[in-house]
Motif scaffolding. Sequence first.
Motif, PDB file in Angstrom:
ATOM      1  N   ARG A   1       0.881  -1.159   0.000  1.00 49.08           N
ATOM      2  CA  ARG A   1       0.000   0.000   0.000  1.00 49.08           C
ATOM      3  C   ARG A   1       0.920   1.212   0.000  1.00 49.08           C
ATOM      4  NH1 ARG A   1      -2.540  -3.449   3.914  1.00 49.08           N
ATOM      5  NH2 ARG A   1      -4.653  -4.092   3.282  1.00 49.08           N
ATOM      6  N   ALA A   2       0.536   2.283  -0.666  1.00 49.18           N
ATOM      7  CA  ALA A   2       1.419   3.460  -0.708  1.00 49.18           C
ATOM      8  C   ALA A   2       0.669   4.635  -1.316  1.00 49.18           C
ATOM      9  CB  ALA A   2       2.655   3.159  -1.550  1.00 49.18           C
ATOM     10  N   GLY A   3       0.867   5.804  -0.720  1.00 44.84           N
ATOM     11  CA  GLY A   3       0.248   6.999  -1.293  1.00 44.84           C
ATOM     12  C   GLY A   3       0.712   8.232  -0.533  1.00 44.84           C
TER      13      GLY A   3
ATOM     14  N   ASN B   1      -2.633  11.527   3.994  1.00 46.97           N
ATOM     15  CA  ASN B   1      -2.212  10.135   4.248  1.00 46.97           C
ATOM     16  C   ASN B   1      -2.444   9.254   3.021  1.00 46.97           C
ATOM     17  OD1 ASN B   1      -4.961   9.987   4.229  1.00 46.97           O
ATOM     18  ND2 ASN B   1      -5.153   8.914   6.192  1.00 46.97           N
TER      19      ASN B   1
ATOM     20  N   LYS C   1       2.565  -5.552   4.515  1.00 46.05           N
ATOM     21  CA  LYS C   1       2.685  -4.548   5.574  1.00 46.05           C
ATOM     22  C   LYS C   1       4.128  -4.080   5.670  1.00 46.05           C
ATOM     23  CE  LYS C   1      -1.482  -4.012   7.065  1.00 46.05           C
ATOM     24  NZ  LYS C   1      -2.112  -4.234   8.366  1.00 46.05           N
TER      25      LYS C   1
ATOM     26  N   GLU D   1       4.321  -0.068  10.471  1.00 49.35           N
ATOM     27  CA  GLU D   1       2.855  -0.193  10.621  1.00 49.35           C
ATOM     28  C   GLU D   1       2.370   0.410  11.934  1.00 49.35           C
ATOM     29  OE1 GLU D   1       0.538  -0.893   8.683  1.00 49.35           O
ATOM     30  OE2 GLU D   1      -1.136  -1.132  10.066  1.00 49.35           O
TER      31      GLU D   1
ATOM     32  N   PRO E   1       4.357   4.721   6.229  1.00 49.61           N
ATOM     33  CA  PRO E   1       5.762   4.309   6.247  1.00 49.61           C
ATOM     34  C   PRO E   1       6.646   5.147   5.316  1.00 49.61           C
ATOM     35  CG  PRO E   1       4.519   2.855   4.838  1.00 49.61           C
ATOM     36  CD  PRO E   1       3.519   3.793   5.455  1.00 49.61           C
TER      37      PRO E   1
END
Length: 482
Positions: free
Chosen positions: A66-68, A123, A326, A330, A335
């Motif tokens: 996951r990333a943004g 986020n 993950k 976390e 991250p």
Amino acid sequence: MELRNKRIDNDTFYKERKEVLASWPTGKDVNFEEAVEFQKSIPEEKIFGRKLAQADAEGRTLIQPRAGVALYTEHIKLLQFLEEEGGADLLPSTVDSYTRLNRYHEAENGIIKSKESGRSMLNGFPIVNYGTKICRTVTSALKNPVQVRHGTPDARLLTEISIAGGFTSYEGGGISYNIPYSKNFSLEKTIMYWQYTDRLVGMYEEAGVSINREPFGPLTGTLIPPCISNAVAVIETLLAAEQGVKDITVGYGQCGNIIQDVAAIRSLRELTNSYLKQYGYDDVRITTVFHQWMGGFPQDEAKAFGVISWGSATAALAKATKVIVKTPHEAMGVPTKEANAAGLRATKQVISMLRDQSLIDIPVVEQESDVIVRETKCILDKVFELGKGDLALGTVAAFEAGVLDIPFAPSRYNAGKVLPARDDNGAVRILDTGNLPFTEDLKAFHRERLEERSRFENRPVSFQMVIDDVYAIGKGFLVGRP
Ligand SMILES: CCC[C@H]1O[C@@H](n2cnc3c(N)ncnc32)[C@H](O)[C@@H]1O
């Protein structure tokens, strides 16, 4: 328009589309025919569903983070780092919380503040504010397929801009992005909003562009019995198939007992395919996704890698098509790119080492899978009955009746009567079935497994077990022993 599990007719869809595209300035840049041509220009190796299908055929498990972040130039660097340094097979764009609530003005402010401060003040990645052109700059700058991941009850505009922007996969559903995420959003409304999303995907399919869809499997990510998450996944799959979606990845969040987790993926694949066949959707491609541990994480990064590796091993042994990874940050929040890439490398190491092993056909997994299949069928058959054959109506009625009931969900449309607790081996069992339409033998199965734990712990089966199990994670355990 009345809620029905029926393909939205073109006139109704185009009328609604006008309002959707007018709901924020960037909507005006979306042109369906032009977007179809752009999607068709995307190279084969960047089509999300194709890469999943190839991995599934080869029995391989792909890794996806996951990333943004707020600024699109930084977001490109982040995703490039994750595919280069992390070895990500599939890429995300995790959308920020304001966008998920259609609060685009605040997302706009977040972009401005991020520019001023030089750090991400959101986020996630604010897709709607950036619009089609900038999204294409992002998706074109990457080597791997990119998926939009979010948690949006009304994601109609987000879908339009995401697909026009070159994303080839889209997560979410009218149940899975409502009940675990919102308190007051009407379930009837979000099912209809997500029928719009799936109808748009169906229209792209009919124009020759395949977009992968992924219902959100983990739900609240806290002690969710596999039969409940599987039931929601099958319902969202059938609702999507009715709107013309042809490529679907069904998912499940790791609970911790490896036999049960492998059985959950096995039964999920079996159930989804059998219900699609039963209802006449013969041309829908199904793959699976396993989410690494969705519960609380240790702050200590070495321990966090232990949790990440454990989820990686389970995903590989379950022969899941994809695993959501993950990071060792976390417990802290969003991250760094380095931590995110490290989580990916740890995952790939374990996946690669276990790629020639599988637990899906061992007897104990088959037995557990059979129980999950029977439980899920009890729920789904009742859903159809309550809807007098209409799945959408049945779903709303099932939540009202507590036939569908997601533990620890914030939604006021959720009965909240079902109480899960772990058995002596850490498998998630059901201490209070609430209004789940289980047969007596299934209820007895859960009772017996919990009584086994009660004898071992020398204490009665009680709500205290549920509390102890929720707190156990923070202490580094699975079963909350007294
Ligand atoms: C339902 C998904 C929860 C997970 O989603 C992760 N998550 C959320 N936003 C971002 C982000 N912007 N970058 C990397 N991971 C992200 C959280 O850590 C959590 O594990």
